[in-house]
Design a protein around this motif. Sequence first.
Motif, mmCIF file in Angstrom:
data_model
loop_
_atom_site.group_PDB
_atom_site.id
_atom_site.type_symbol
_atom_site.label_atom_id
_atom_site.label_comp_id
_atom_site.label_asym_id
_atom_site.label_seq_id
_atom_site.Cartn_x
_atom_site.Cartn_y
_atom_site.Cartn_z
ATOM 1 N N MET A 57 56.188 37.254 21.123
ATOM 2 C CA MET A 57 56.259 37.911 19.810
ATOM 3 C C MET A 57 57.488 37.436 19.039
ATOM 4 S SD MET A 57 57.440 41.374 21.657
ATOM 5 C CE MET A 57 56.358 40.999 22.994
ATOM 6 N N SER A 58 57.649 37.953 17.846
ATOM 7 C CA SER A 58 58.854 37.663 17.084
ATOM 8 C C SER A 58 60.042 38.171 17.919
ATOM 9 C CB SER A 58 58.745 38.399 15.755
ATOM 10 O OG SER A 58 60.031 38.730 15.330
ATOM 11 N N PRO A 59 61.089 37.341 18.114
ATOM 12 C CA PRO A 59 62.164 37.738 19.023
ATOM 13 C C PRO A 59 62.730 39.134 18.740
ATOM 14 C CG PRO A 59 62.487 35.484 18.317
ATOM 15 C CD PRO A 59 61.321 36.009 17.550
ATOM 16 N N SER A 60 62.748 39.536 17.466
ATOM 17 C CA SER A 60 63.341 40.840 17.154
ATOM 18 C C SER A 60 62.498 42.006 17.672
ATOM 19 C CB SER A 60 63.576 40.963 15.657
ATOM 20 O OG SER A 60 62.365 40.713 15.008
ATOM 21 N N SER A 61 61.265 41.749 18.123
ATOM 22 C CA SER A 61 60.441 42.840 18.663
ATOM 23 C C SER A 61 60.564 42.979 20.181
ATOM 24 C CB SER A 61 58.973 42.610 18.336
ATOM 25 O OG SER A 61 58.774 42.516 16.969
ATOM 26 N N VAL A 62 61.184 41.996 20.834
ATOM 27 C CA VAL A 62 61.164 41.957 22.299
ATOM 28 C C VAL A 62 61.725 43.232 22.946
ATOM 29 C CG1 VAL A 62 62.152 40.776 24.317
ATOM 30 C CG2 VAL A 62 61.120 39.455 22.483
ATOM 31 N N LEU A 63 62.922 43.649 22.517
ATOM 32 C CA LEU A 63 63.543 44.803 23.178
ATOM 33 C C LEU A 63 62.757 46.093 22.908
ATOM 34 C CD1 LEU A 63 67.289 43.879 22.664
ATOM 35 C CD2 LEU A 63 66.041 43.922 24.825
ATOM 36 N N LYS A 64 62.166 46.147 21.725
ATOM 37 C CA LYS A 64 61.344 47.305 21.343
ATOM 38 C C LYS A 64 60.138 47.421 22.295
ATOM 39 C CE LYS A 64 59.333 46.768 17.422
ATOM 40 N NZ LYS A 64 59.158 46.225 16.090
ATOM 41 N N VAL A 65 59.516 46.291 22.574
ATOM 42 C CA VAL A 65 58.351 46.285 23.470
ATOM 43 C C VAL A 65 58.787 46.554 24.910
ATOM 44 C CG1 VAL A 65 56.521 44.825 24.431
ATOM 45 C CG2 VAL A 65 56.922 44.857 21.970
ATOM 46 N N THR A 77 69.978 47.625 23.099
ATOM 47 C CA THR A 77 70.859 46.621 23.735
ATOM 48 C C THR A 77 71.086 46.948 25.201
ATOM 49 O OG1 THR A 77 72.213 47.338 21.885
ATOM 50 C CG2 THR A 77 72.739 45.213 22.794
ATOM 51 N N LEU A 78 71.032 48.223 25.515
ATOM 52 C CA LEU A 78 71.243 48.605 26.911
ATOM 53 C C LEU A 78 70.132 48.070 27.819
ATOM 54 C CD1 LEU A 78 72.269 52.339 26.358
ATOM 55 C CD2 LEU A 78 73.764 50.365 26.696
ATOM 56 N N LEU A 79 69.034 47.651 27.212
ATOM 57 C CA LEU A 79 67.907 47.161 28.024
ATOM 58 C C LEU A 79 68.060 45.694 28.390
ATOM 59 C CD1 LEU A 79 64.917 48.761 26.097
ATOM 60 C CD2 LEU A 79 66.192 49.695 28.007
ATOM 61 N N LYS A 80 69.032 45.032 27.781
ATOM 62 C CA LYS A 80 69.199 43.600 28.050
ATOM 63 C C LYS A 80 69.486 43.378 29.530
ATOM 64 C CE LYS A 80 70.822 42.019 23.629
ATOM 65 N NZ LYS A 80 71.845 41.287 22.919
ATOM 66 N N GLY A 81 68.852 42.356 30.077
ATOM 67 C CA GLY A 81 69.100 42.023 31.481
ATOM 68 C C GLY A 81 68.191 42.793 32.426
ATOM 69 N N LYS A 82 67.524 43.838 31.909
ATOM 70 C CA LYS A 82 66.622 44.604 32.785
ATOM 71 C C LYS A 82 65.300 43.885 32.928
ATOM 72 C CE LYS A 82 68.027 49.340 32.513
ATOM 73 N NZ LYS A 82 67.724 50.680 32.167
ATOM 74 N N GLU A 83 64.702 43.972 34.086
ATOM 75 C CA GLU A 83 63.366 43.419 34.305
ATOM 76 C C GLU A 83 62.358 44.183 33.466
ATOM 77 O OE1 GLU A 83 62.315 43.874 38.427
ATOM 78 O OE2 GLU A 83 61.863 41.739 38.502
ATOM 79 N N ILE A 102 71.620 53.316 15.764
ATOM 80 C CA ILE A 102 71.378 54.096 16.989
ATOM 81 C C ILE A 102 70.283 53.441 17.828
ATOM 82 C CG2 ILE A 102 70.567 56.328 17.877
ATOM 83 C CD1 ILE A 102 71.903 57.586 15.371
ATOM 84 N N PHE A 103 69.206 53.046 17.141
ATOM 85 C CA PHE A 103 68.083 52.435 17.844
ATOM 86 C C PHE A 103 68.511 51.120 18.499
ATOM 87 C CE2 PHE A 103 63.937 50.051 17.693
ATOM 88 C CZ PHE A 103 63.306 50.814 18.664
ATOM 89 N N GLN A 104 69.240 50.293 17.721
ATOM 90 C CA GLN A 104 69.683 48.992 18.247
ATOM 91 C C GLN A 104 70.605 49.163 19.447
ATOM 92 O OE1 GLN A 104 68.409 46.330 17.611
ATOM 93 N NE2 GLN A 104 67.526 46.468 15.586
ATOM 94 N N GLU A 105 71.516 50.142 19.335
ATOM 95 C CA GLU A 105 72.463 50.351 20.439
ATOM 96 C C GLU A 105 71.712 50.725 21.708
ATOM 97 O OE1 GLU A 105 75.287 53.234 19.088
ATOM 98 O OE2 GLU A 105 76.201 51.751 17.746
ATOM 99 N N ARG A 106 70.719 51.572 21.524
ATOM 100 C CA ARG A 106 69.939 51.993 22.681
ATOM 101 C C ARG A 106 69.185 50.788 23.267
ATOM 102 N NH1 ARG A 106 65.324 54.063 23.954
ATOM 103 N NH2 ARG A 106 64.366 54.116 21.904
#
Length: 576
Positions: free
Chosen positions: A526-534, A255-261, A249-253
């Motif tokens: 940061m570690s790439p896996s933290s980018v979308l979280k931040v 992924t929607l942030l990809k491409g956003k400034e 659920i968290f990952q899906e949410r």
Amino acid sequence: MREIKGVVASEGIAIGRALVVKPINFKNYFKGIAFEEVAQEKSLFKSAIKVSQEQIEEIRLKTLKSLGEEKAAIFEGHIMLLEDESLEEEVFEEIETNGKNAAYAVDSVIDRQFIELSQIDDEYLKERAFDIRDIGDRLLKNILGLKVNSFELENPQILVVMDITPSDIAQLDITKVLGIVSVHGGKTSHSAIIARSYGIPSLCGISQALETIESGEKMVLDAQNGMLFIEPSSELEVKYEKKLEEIKIFQERLTLLKGKETITLDGRKVLLEGNIGVPSDIANVLKNDAEGIGLFRTEFQYMDRSAFPTEEEQFQSYKEVAVGMKGKPVIIRTLDIGGDKELSYFDIPKEENPFLGWRAVRICLDIPEIIRTQLRALLRASAFGKVKIMFPMIISKSEIMELKAIAKEEMAKLGAEGIAYDKEVEFGIMIETPAAAVMADVFCQYIDFFSIGTNDLTQYTLAVDRGNQKIEKLYNSFNPGVLKMIDMSIRAGRRAGIETGMCGEFAGDIKSVVLLLGMGLDNFSMSPSSVLKVKDVILKLNYEEAKKITKQALQLEEAHEVIELVTEFLKSKKII
Ligand code: PEP
Ligand code: MG
């Protein structure tokens, strides 16, 4: 329930049944085959080479489509191994002189090459031994008329294998692979790289896997903590099912942030970048939508080898990253050995305090050939993308001036040799010593950018060894002493109008983001896996509010008070 520890090759969690695939014992097949004429055995080998080339080319094209050029190049390498004249010469020799049939001859040659490569004390060459094994198995199957694809997955399952080769993975129906457990392999193996790009959770180094696991057994593969549970208790299974659901659920949410400034509610834009150690990590950087590389730790290019890497070897790695990032910024840090990082072929005399000892630029300035070679490789790579060069462990202006002078000399030499490099290449430093933080306003006059290394800055400011478990609870970047060092550095950078970044772990910590934003940090790496979280956190923050909370935080007297303040604030914003 049985539990086994393993090495994480590709992060994630999987729950499912095992499919144990034991390697084929080719010797059982070819021992019974009669020897035909020399010419016939040779032609059998030659046609197996041809069929294998066609099969690998097909896999290469499939990989090119699904994973891109870099991964497809692995198979170009396989085709080259097949075309290697020494392979044919050695196989023919076995046929002619030792009277072995084609299959037996191939098996002997591949075995020999495999053993030779895997005995060399070099991680890279050891892994290439598995590429030899991969093409050897294919050749043998083609000579013996056996099925080339050994994995027949009916339902989604967790594969348990001796070693999974890149071509095995390319031929698999990925949708049916929940996870991979292997006896061999390592973090840098091609299979681990490919498993990571497909996001297949994977554990390696489980030596008894083939003997202790039966096909059909239920397993929980925890490739976050390096654990494998066989026939798990129902409580454990429920716990992991819940975890898996939450991750999904968290990952899906996210992924929607990809491409956003990456921009706050009131319009402050910052850059989120990834930290990498090897060129193939770029796949993860791009997958997680990082806008650049804020730290490429080059030490790994020097490790697991028997001698310093040559200029050409380094150039190829740096160029791969520059090209792969397609013009996005790539900060490459010069060699940072010493401290806890050793090189087997380079003697660093035993020191009382290695973290305060002969490390990083101190070594490079004492033995300038090391940094000259690296700078030439970096400068050459700068012609292929937006490369920026960063020096670690700086404590004085003279170090910056000396290092830049060496770089300028190398630039002049390259120019005279007619070799291309970016004449505008930027030079920066890491702020990871208290001296650099306190002197940041001075140092900023001589550099184009800086990046705060909180891992070391925390250790040196607090005099707390970052690797010492006993004093782990004292190691805290929220300590007001450290926060003031960070704030002081960022303010100096902003006053000087240069780019301010951070590449220590603190930049990827959700609780610190609000403070760093409030201090005015431009780049978070940061570690790439933290980018979308931040990114998720920044999108929900207000810069003006962050500034206010940061001002309050900087007046507090204890780390726990800062953490409490930030936690309450993030809760009030429903961010955590
Ligand atoms: C740091 O010290 O924060 C840093 C990023 O460098 P390393 O962790 O490689 O020492
Ligand atoms: Mg450091």
